[in-house]
Scaffold this motif. Structure first.
Motif, PDB file in Angstrom:
ATOM      1  N   GLN A 309      25.763 -22.471 -49.033  1.00 56.88           N
ATOM      2  CA  GLN A 309      25.523 -20.876 -49.174  1.00 56.88           C
ATOM      3  C   GLN A 309      23.956 -20.608 -48.808  1.00 56.88           C
ATOM      4  O   GLN A 309      23.771 -19.495 -48.173  1.00 56.88           O
ATOM      5  CB  GLN A 309      25.601 -20.437 -50.513  1.00 56.88           C
ATOM      6  CG  GLN A 309      25.860 -18.905 -50.836  1.00 56.88           C
ATOM      7  CD  GLN A 309      27.032 -18.370 -50.027  1.00 56.88           C
ATOM      8  OE1 GLN A 309      28.306 -18.641 -50.131  1.00 56.88           O
ATOM      9  NE2 GLN A 309      26.660 -17.402 -49.261  1.00 56.88           N
ATOM     10  N   TRP A 310      23.186 -21.397 -49.162  1.00 52.68           N
ATOM     11  CA  TRP A 310      21.746 -21.464 -48.766  1.00 52.68           C
ATOM     12  C   TRP A 310      21.662 -21.341 -47.219  1.00 52.68           C
ATOM     13  O   TRP A 310      20.768 -20.637 -46.615  1.00 52.68           O
ATOM     14  CB  TRP A 310      20.891 -22.158 -49.336  1.00 52.68           C
ATOM     15  CG  TRP A 310      19.424 -22.211 -48.833  1.00 52.68           C
ATOM     16  CD1 TRP A 310      18.657 -21.275 -48.926  1.00 52.68           C
ATOM     17  CD2 TRP A 310      18.915 -23.000 -47.814  1.00 52.68           C
ATOM     18  NE1 TRP A 310      17.548 -21.373 -48.131  1.00 52.68           N
ATOM     19  CE2 TRP A 310      17.638 -22.551 -47.499  1.00 52.68           C
ATOM     20  CE3 TRP A 310      19.103 -24.381 -47.273  1.00 52.68           C
ATOM     21  CZ2 TRP A 310      16.755 -23.109 -46.636  1.00 52.68           C
ATOM     22  CZ3 TRP A 310      18.507 -24.736 -46.287  1.00 52.68           C
ATOM     23  CH2 TRP A 310      17.255 -24.479 -46.044  1.00 52.68           C
ATOM     24  N   LEU A 311      22.181 -22.103 -46.691  1.00 52.97           N
ATOM     25  CA  LEU A 311      22.242 -22.113 -45.057  1.00 52.97           C
ATOM     26  C   LEU A 311      22.683 -21.069 -44.544  1.00 52.97           C
ATOM     27  O   LEU A 311      22.041 -20.535 -43.491  1.00 52.97           O
ATOM     28  CB  LEU A 311      23.077 -23.410 -44.636  1.00 52.97           C
ATOM     29  CG  LEU A 311      22.514 -24.968 -44.862  1.00 52.97           C
ATOM     30  CD1 LEU A 311      23.764 -25.853 -44.375  1.00 52.97           C
ATOM     31  CD2 LEU A 311      21.428 -25.308 -43.968  1.00 52.97           C
ATOM     32  N   GLU A 312      23.694 -20.650 -45.177  1.00 54.65           N
ATOM     33  CA  GLU A 312      24.244 -19.138 -44.635  1.00 54.65           C
ATOM     34  C   GLU A 312      23.369 -18.280 -44.807  1.00 54.65           C
ATOM     35  O   GLU A 312      22.857 -17.380 -43.802  1.00 54.65           O
ATOM     36  CB  GLU A 312      25.461 -18.950 -45.107  1.00 54.65           C
ATOM     37  CG  GLU A 312      26.504 -17.757 -44.639  1.00 54.65           C
ATOM     38  CD  GLU A 312      27.837 -17.474 -44.992  1.00 54.65           C
ATOM     39  OE1 GLU A 312      28.286 -16.419 -45.202  1.00 54.65           O
ATOM     40  OE2 GLU A 312      28.364 -18.476 -45.342  1.00 54.65           O
ATOM     41  N   ASN A 313      22.877 -17.897 -46.016  1.00 52.53           N
ATOM     42  CA  ASN A 313      21.869 -16.783 -46.349  1.00 52.53           C
ATOM     43  C   ASN A 313      20.689 -17.007 -45.747  1.00 52.53           C
ATOM     44  O   ASN A 313      20.132 -16.017 -45.244  1.00 52.53           O
ATOM     45  CB  ASN A 313      21.875 -16.833 -47.856  1.00 52.53           C
ATOM     46  CG  ASN A 313      23.108 -16.409 -48.530  1.00 52.53           C
ATOM     47  OD1 ASN A 313      23.939 -15.876 -47.878  1.00 52.53           O
ATOM     48  ND2 ASN A 313      23.266 -16.684 -49.690  1.00 52.53           N
ATOM     49  N   GLY A 314      20.103 -18.246 -45.804  1.00 55.47           N
ATOM     50  CA  GLY A 314      18.792 -18.457 -45.448  1.00 55.47           C
ATOM     51  C   GLY A 314      18.551 -18.167 -43.657  1.00 55.47           C
ATOM     52  O   GLY A 314      17.737 -17.618 -42.987  1.00 55.47           O
ATOM     53  N   THR A 315      19.730 -18.468 -42.795  1.00 56.40           N
ATOM     54  CA  THR A 315      19.954 -18.146 -41.463  1.00 56.40           C
ATOM     55  C   THR A 315      20.014 -16.616 -41.471  1.00 56.40           C
ATOM     56  O   THR A 315      19.402 -16.250 -40.375  1.00 56.40           O
ATOM     57  CB  THR A 315      21.220 -19.036 -41.062  1.00 56.40           C
ATOM     58  OG1 THR A 315      20.931 -20.308 -41.218  1.00 56.40           O
ATOM     59  CG2 THR A 315      21.060 -18.821 -39.467  1.00 56.40           C
ATOM     60  N   GLU A 316      20.601 -16.126 -42.160  1.00 56.81           N
ATOM     61  CA  GLU A 316      20.946 -14.594 -42.215  1.00 56.81           C
ATOM     62  C   GLU A 316      19.492 -13.874 -42.228  1.00 56.81           C
ATOM     63  O   GLU A 316      19.072 -13.014 -41.285  1.00 56.81           O
ATOM     64  CB  GLU A 316      21.906 -13.909 -42.889  1.00 56.81           C
ATOM     65  CG  GLU A 316      21.993 -12.464 -42.991  1.00 56.81           C
ATOM     66  CD  GLU A 316      22.813 -11.861 -43.869  1.00 56.81           C
ATOM     67  OE1 GLU A 316      23.244 -10.679 -43.942  1.00 56.81           O
ATOM     68  OE2 GLU A 316      23.287 -12.558 -44.639  1.00 56.81           O
TER      69      GLU A 316
END
Length: 724
Positions: A309-316
């Motif tokens: 979830q962090w990978l997704e949100n951090g990339t966004e």
């Protein structure tokens, strides 16, 4: 000092250098004109005048001024050259780095600590002391050697170190018309591998003139290293992202600068990156398998969904904060600790053992792609299939890669090393290429199979190649073997590949072999030379290309042998008992240099390479009387690079001969190798003082300074004296 943070490994005894009377003199020698004399004096606990007099006594220029760029753009050279001379506290004194900065360099700048051998030699503090009469005598002998070989004074660069950053932009040449490749990406030649975006004022990784050169060559994308947590904080562990706002601001500045030249900026991410054990104390549910030698753990992506979830949100968040960012080059499997399938060990994790490795890998790629796509409609995700395999014993990596591809979200693109896995037979030794090569042009059947499968599903593919140079020889800006590079490129066209990644960290110099993406070898020669000269230049290139096919390629050879350091690697009269490290210290470890090649075949392959390369040089030199005045500058550059390449190959051959002769007790052969190497070093030195590009590579900085090459002459004379 907080030096307890710094890794030491087994802390072995340092290498000894018998050709300098004292360790403190060796310290002055290696750092003279790289670091201010005042700082050298501080490290030694003496005064500047004493240091200057000591330098003069050895034949160095006492009035020589240091170039401050060495501490901002060449600090890896300084650290490497002092690794066996200074302990950590004094290394920090010398460089001005605190323990935190030094630890980051060692761990995050392209495995630099691994390159240094994964251990720090144990050393007492270094202090100045009065020389004994015998040490003074030895010092005078060093000074006499300098006078003998350099009667006009200590050699100085005619083109200063780092002058290549001036990147001359060709005038009156329009950007190339892309014929076959709509995407051509390269690593920025000026960009190191550390925390680039925290400070672009003192060390700009993407100067305007470099981008202008790339634009004229048809390059429309550049990539640099990055860590996602340095740009996007992890909730609950924000302290590990200190400075992320500044990095985003600097990244946006460079994204906008690139866009002026029609170039997209990509970030290379190796995620989810294990940070350190103190991070996992904050985030215990993220902890996967231990990686004790790197003082960290893998990030487990199955125990909890929080990391994904962090990978997704951090990339966004990153792509929202930096509009125009070109995309991500994403490696999920590498030498860096990432997910629990790092090193193919996911079955050892109690949380991952029941999850297929292809699901672990695709889960990371998909998460980051979802985040990127929510923030950007046109950014690209290049999923690099490096080391995508189920286990170390997996012979059929293609089937595994196909299963990963099947799980990827539509829109994700695949990037593959073109020649990886290709079977070769060199010197009668059969092997499969691991890594990348220019001497053995791809593509490999496995890469073609992956591309064919991906293309059948409508997935675009990028071929990763090395156009300018490779770890077979990264100390020159380009290896003048254009016929090999063109052969590779033409084969990729036949595979319907229209996207190229033209380099890893090495090989990003703007020019020469890169032009072959859009022209033939003959057109490349005709661009600078009259028909008669161009014909001879092409003949020399053909000879170089055929010679280079004899390079004894193997994974350990390119990383462990002296080929990238050339004469900088010293002769050891007695076995050092140190093991060669990856593009760091070759030492005298012939067994690691040769890997699968028997000693005689290994030596013979370099002998064949050198003989045939010399024949190419002879052809190139024969063109000199035919040159028009306007052709001389380009010609001299070609000759310098070809000569420097020869010097590196020749040095490797001579070091092989020396070690074999030493181990056999053949003093006559040892002495001949040393005498030949002395001449070879002088030849390389002449190219280096005229060309700042020679010896430089972005992830290692300079392999050698002028002082290092002159030190090799002192080393040779010392060996000759001891053998007499």
């Amino acid at each position: 000092m907080n030096n307890y943070l710094l890794p030491a490994g087994n802390a072995p005894a340092p290498v000894t250098f018998g050709y300098f009377p004292s360790r403190w003199q060796h310290f002055i020698w290696r750092n003279w004109m790289l670091v201010p004399a005042e700082r050298l004096a501080t490290v030694l606990g003496t005064d500047t005048v004493t240091v200057q007099k000591a330098a003069e006594a050895m034949g160095l220029d006492p009035d020589g001024k240091s170039d401050p760029q060495w501490l901002t753009k060449g600090y890896l050279t300084i650290l490497r050259n002092n690794w066996h001379i200074l302990n950590y506290p004094q290394l920090m004194q010398l460089t001005g780095f605190d323990a935190k900065r030094l630890k980051t360099i060692l761990e995050e700048e392209d495995f630099f600590y691994v390159k240094l051998g994964s251990h720090k030699p144990s050393l007492p503090d270094l202090h100045y002391h009065q020389l004994s009469p015998e040490e003074e005598k030895q010092t005078r002998e060093i000074r006499q050697i300098i006078r003998e070989y350099f009667p006009s004074g200590f050699p100085k660069r005619r083109e200063p170190a780092f002058a290549f950053t001036d990147f001359p932009v060709p005038e009156g040449i329009s950007p190339v018309n892309r014929k076959d490749f709509d995407f051509a990406m390269i690593h920025a030649y000026s960009a190191s591998c550390g925390d680039l975006y925290i400070d672009i004022e003192s060390n700009d990784p993407l100067p305007e003139n470099l981008l202008a050169c790339y634009q004229k060559l048809g390059i429309n994308a550049v990539w640099t290293h990055g860590l996602l947590h340095k740009f996007s904080p992890i909730p609950g562990a924000e302290e590990f992202s200190e400075g992320y706002q500044k990095r985003r601001k600097n990244l946006k500045l460079l994204v906008d600068r690139c866009s002026k030249y029609g170039i997209k900026l990509f970030l290379y991410f190796n995620e989810p990156r294990g940070i350190n054990n103190s991070f996992f104390e904050k985030k215990p549910l993220w902890a996967g398998l231990d990686v004790p030698e790197l003082e960290t753990k893998n990030v487990c992506t199955t125990r909890t969904q929080e990391p994904l979830q962090w990978l997704e949100n951090g990339t966004e968040q990153l792509f929202s904060a930096v509009p125009g960012l070109g995309g991500i080059l994403l490696i999920t499997m590498s030498e860096n600790p990432t997910n629990c399938h790092f090193r193919m060990k996911s079955r050892e994790c109690p949380y991952c053992k029941n999850t297929s490795p292809e699901k672990i890998i695709s889960g990371v790629v998909n998460a980051m792609y979802r985040g990127m796509r929510r923030a950007s409609d046109d950014a690209k995700m290049l999923a690099y299939d490096w080391v995508w395999q189920r286990s170390d014993e997996d012979k059929d990596t293609v089937s595994f890669k196909k299963r990963v591809i099947d799980l990827l979200i539509p829109g994700i693109e695949i990037c593959s090393v073109s020649e990886n896995g290709m079977e070769t037979s060199i010197g009668g030794i059969t092997q499969h290429i691991l890594d990348y090569s220019i001497s053995q042009p791809g593509p490999a059947p496995a890469s073609k199979a992956v591309w064919t499968y991906a293309q059948s599903k409508g997935i675009k593919c990028t071929a990763k190649i090395q156009a300018n140079n490779s770890w077979e020889l990264s100390a020159v800006p380009f290896i003048p073997v254009p016929y090999l590079v063109k052969e590779h490129i033409d084969k990729l066209k036949a595979c319907k590949i229209s996207s190229l990644m033209l380099s890893w960290t090495l090989g990003g110099y703007p020019g020469d072999n890169i032009k072959l993406v859009n022209m033939s070898c003959e057109e490349l020669a005709s661009e600078s030379f009259s028909p008669q000269v161009a014909e001879l230049v092409c003949s020399a290139w053909k000879r170089f290309s055929e010679a280079f096919r004899n390079f004894p390629f193997y994974f350990e050879v390119i990383y462990n042998s002296p080929v990238n350091f050339g004469p900088q690697n010293i002769f050891h009269l007695k076995k050092s008992n140190y093991k060669a490290s990856m593009v760091g210290f070759p030492y005298d470890d012939l067994d690691s240099w040769r890997a699968i090649y028997p000693e005689d075949i290994f030596e013979n392959q370099f002998a064949i390479l050198c003989d045939q390369w010399q024949a190419g040089l002879d052809i190139l030199i024969s063109a000199e009387p035919l040159l028009a005045p306007e052709e001389k500058s380009v010609y001299e550059a070609q000759k310098r690079i070809a000569t420097a390449a020869y010097c590196h190959f020749k040095s490797t051959l001579l070091q092989i001969i020396f070690v074999r002769a030493r181990n056999a007790g053949d003093k006559e052969k040892m002495e001949k190798a040393v005498k030949d190497e002395l001449k070879n070093t002088l030849s390389l030195l002449e190219t280096v003082i005229n060309d700042s590009r020679i010896g430089y590579e972005a992830s290692n900085h300079y392999y050698y300074s002028i002082n290092d090459l002159v030190e090799k002459i002192i080393n040779c004379r010392y060996i000759m004296r001891e053998l007499a």
